[in-house]
Motif scaffolding. Structure first.
Motif, PDB file in Angstrom:
ATOM      1  N   GLU A 136     -27.544 -49.856  20.214  1.00  0.00           N
ATOM      2  CA  GLU A 136     -27.761 -51.130  19.728  1.00  0.00           C
ATOM      3  C   GLU A 136     -26.089 -51.836  20.377  1.00  0.00           C
ATOM      4  OE1 GLU A 136     -27.853 -54.356  16.371  1.00  0.00           O
ATOM      5  OE2 GLU A 136     -28.689 -52.038  16.102  1.00  0.00           O
ATOM      6  N   LEU A 137     -25.165 -50.982  19.697  1.00  0.00           N
ATOM      7  CA  LEU A 137     -23.869 -51.377  19.811  1.00  0.00           C
ATOM      8  C   LEU A 137     -23.501 -51.388  21.417  1.00  0.00           C
ATOM      9  CD1 LEU A 137     -22.027 -49.309  16.986  1.00  0.00           C
ATOM     10  CD2 LEU A 137     -22.470 -51.899  17.026  1.00  0.00           C
ATOM     11  N   HIS A 138     -23.804 -50.473  22.085  1.00  0.00           N
ATOM     12  CA  HIS A 138     -23.749 -50.343  23.627  1.00  0.00           C
ATOM     13  C   HIS A 138     -24.059 -51.208  24.339  1.00  0.00           C
ATOM     14  CE1 HIS A 138     -23.945 -48.581  27.504  1.00  0.00           C
ATOM     15  NE2 HIS A 138     -23.018 -48.172  27.434  1.00  0.00           N
ATOM     16  N   SER A 139     -25.276 -52.085  23.802  1.00  0.00           N
ATOM     17  CA  SER A 139     -25.904 -53.054  24.712  1.00  0.00           C
ATOM     18  C   SER A 139     -25.267 -54.426  24.533  1.00  0.00           C
ATOM     19  CB  SER A 139     -27.241 -53.147  24.476  1.00  0.00           C
ATOM     20  OG  SER A 139     -27.476 -53.391  22.746  1.00  0.00           O
ATOM     21  N   VAL A 140     -24.433 -54.497  23.417  1.00  0.00           N
ATOM     22  CA  VAL A 140     -23.790 -55.993  23.101  1.00  0.00           C
ATOM     23  C   VAL A 140     -22.319 -55.782  23.104  1.00  0.00           C
ATOM     24  CG1 VAL A 140     -26.005 -56.563  22.136  1.00  0.00           C
ATOM     25  CG2 VAL A 140     -24.180 -55.429  20.698  1.00  0.00           C
ATOM     26  N   VAL A 141     -21.692 -54.639  23.314  1.00  0.00           N
ATOM     27  CA  VAL A 141     -20.319 -54.312  23.170  1.00  0.00           C
ATOM     28  C   VAL A 141     -19.403 -55.240  23.823  1.00  0.00           C
ATOM     29  CG1 VAL A 141     -19.944 -52.866  25.172  1.00  0.00           C
ATOM     30  CG2 VAL A 141     -18.375 -52.654  23.207  1.00  0.00           C
ATOM     31  N   SER A 142     -19.732 -55.851  24.905  1.00  0.00           N
ATOM     32  CA  SER A 142     -19.005 -56.765  25.727  1.00  0.00           C
ATOM     33  C   SER A 142     -19.027 -58.286  25.079  1.00  0.00           C
ATOM     34  CB  SER A 142     -19.723 -57.318  27.123  1.00  0.00           C
ATOM     35  OG  SER A 142     -21.062 -57.526  27.104  1.00  0.00           O
ATOM     36  N   ASN A 143     -19.865 -58.416  24.121  1.00  0.00           N
ATOM     37  CA  ASN A 143     -19.791 -59.742  23.554  1.00  0.00           C
ATOM     38  C   ASN A 143     -19.103 -59.730  22.311  1.00  0.00           C
ATOM     39  OD1 ASN A 143     -21.452 -60.919  25.542  1.00  0.00           O
ATOM     40  ND2 ASN A 143     -23.275 -59.965  24.377  1.00  0.00           N
ATOM     41  N   LEU A 144     -18.701 -58.348  21.730  1.00  0.00           N
ATOM     42  CA  LEU A 144     -17.987 -58.360  20.255  1.00  0.00           C
ATOM     43  C   LEU A 144     -16.534 -58.209  20.489  1.00  0.00           C
ATOM     44  CD1 LEU A 144     -20.280 -55.435  18.873  1.00  0.00           C
ATOM     45  CD2 LEU A 144     -20.493 -57.762  18.568  1.00  0.00           C
ATOM     46  N   PRO A 145     -15.798 -58.940  19.477  1.00  0.00           N
ATOM     47  CA  PRO A 145     -14.308 -59.081  19.552  1.00  0.00           C
ATOM     48  C   PRO A 145     -13.816 -57.639  19.102  1.00  0.00           C
ATOM     49  CG  PRO A 145     -14.932 -59.831  17.526  1.00  0.00           C
ATOM     50  CD  PRO A 145     -16.291 -59.400  18.249  1.00  0.00           C
ATOM     51  N   ARG A 202     -15.398 -43.698  30.775  1.00  0.00           N
ATOM     52  CA  ARG A 202     -15.059 -42.432  30.276  1.00  0.00           C
ATOM     53  C   ARG A 202     -14.532 -42.616  28.704  1.00  0.00           C
ATOM     54  NH1 ARG A 202     -10.888 -40.003  34.780  1.00  0.00           N
ATOM     55  NH2 ARG A 202     -12.298 -39.387  36.206  1.00  0.00           N
ATOM     56  N   PHE A 203     -13.783 -43.665  28.498  1.00  0.00           N
ATOM     57  CA  PHE A 203     -13.568 -43.749  27.073  1.00  0.00           C
ATOM     58  C   PHE A 203     -14.182 -44.871  26.111  1.00  0.00           C
ATOM     59  CE2 PHE A 203      -9.836 -42.519  29.481  1.00  0.00           C
ATOM     60  CZ  PHE A 203      -9.252 -41.453  28.878  1.00  0.00           C
ATOM     61  N   GLY A 204     -14.987 -45.620  26.846  1.00  0.00           N
ATOM     62  CA  GLY A 204     -15.988 -46.481  25.939  1.00  0.00           C
ATOM     63  C   GLY A 204     -17.231 -45.650  25.544  1.00  0.00           C
ATOM     64  N   ILE A 205     -17.873 -46.484  24.450  1.00  0.00           N
ATOM     65  CA  ILE A 205     -19.025 -45.691  23.756  1.00  0.00           C
ATOM     66  C   ILE A 205     -20.256 -45.515  24.652  1.00  0.00           C
ATOM     67  CG2 ILE A 205     -18.198 -46.372  21.617  1.00  0.00           C
ATOM     68  CD1 ILE A 205     -20.478 -48.203  21.452  1.00  0.00           C
ATOM     69  N   SER A 206     -21.027 -44.618  24.504  1.00  0.00           N
ATOM     70  CA  SER A 206     -22.377 -44.312  25.036  1.00  0.00           C
ATOM     71  C   SER A 206     -23.393 -44.562  24.249  1.00  0.00           C
ATOM     72  CB  SER A 206     -22.591 -43.148  25.614  1.00  0.00           C
ATOM     73  OG  SER A 206     -22.564 -42.127  24.710  1.00  0.00           O
TER      74      SER A 206
END
Length: 203
Positions: free
Chosen positions: A27-36, A92-96
């Protein structure tokens, strides 16, 4: 999350935390670009020094109008990477979707409003972001893999008997040619790189 400040950048607060046993990474991976926040794969982080060296570099880049990503948080992920490819850095460093350990990072200007609490988003266990906690869970094999370019560079320097001075290491790191502190940890015989990176964060 704990609040930290880098003396050279008093106008910013840095919030960082570590979460383990995370159950909603998909769930977090799908919205990470919208989070601060910057959500970082904790298995690639072996120390606070490595993390805050990336923060320091991101703030340096921003202060000289050289920031290449949309936010300071995403710039930190790019600063962890041994390459300048933004997509590769996040891969490489972001979450999956399968990440179970997450380092959460947020750089907030003192003029901005209070940030959303990460604990409201992450279904996991928050633990203190200490060197001991990071060292107990990082994946050395994964770090060597994601940092293969820097590893090869240091191997070439070692074979050529070219030891970097402290000032030159800092210059290269800030310039983006040697962006990750932990490269010095992997190549055991170049301990000066490790101490140089420490001096960057403690000045």
């Amino acid at each position: 999350m704990t609040e930290t400040m880098i003396p050279q950048f008093p106008d910013y607060s840095i919030y960082a935390g570590l979460y383990v046993e995370v159950a909603n990474s998909k769930e977090l991976h799908s919205v990470v670009s919208n989070l601060p926040f910057a959500f970082i794969e904790a298995d690639t982080i072996c120390s606070r020094e490595q993390l805050f060296s990336a923060v320091y570099k991101a703030l340096i880049e921003s202060s000289f109008n050289k920031q290449r990503t949309k936010t300071l948080n995403s710039e930190c992920i790019l600063s962890l990477s041994p390459t300048s490819n933004i997509g590769e850095a996040f891969k490489r460093f972001g979450i999956s979707e399968k990440t179970s350990r997450i380092v959460v990072l947020s750089i907030v200007a003192k003029t901005e409003k209070a940030i959303l609490e990460a604990k409201e988003l992450i279904h996991g266990v928050g633990v203190d972001l200490t060197d001991e906690a990071l060292e107990s869970g990082y994946d050395l094999g994964l770090i060597k893999k994601v940092c293969s370019r820097c590893t090869q560079l240091f191997e070439r320097l070692k074979k050529a008997n070219l030891l970097l001075t402290t000032s030159r290491y800092i210059e290269l790191q800030i310039g983006g040619q040697i962006p990750s502190t932990f490269c010095g940890r992997i190549i055991k015989n170049i301990s000066e790189c490790h101490s140089a990176a420490r001096s960057v964060t403690r000045r």
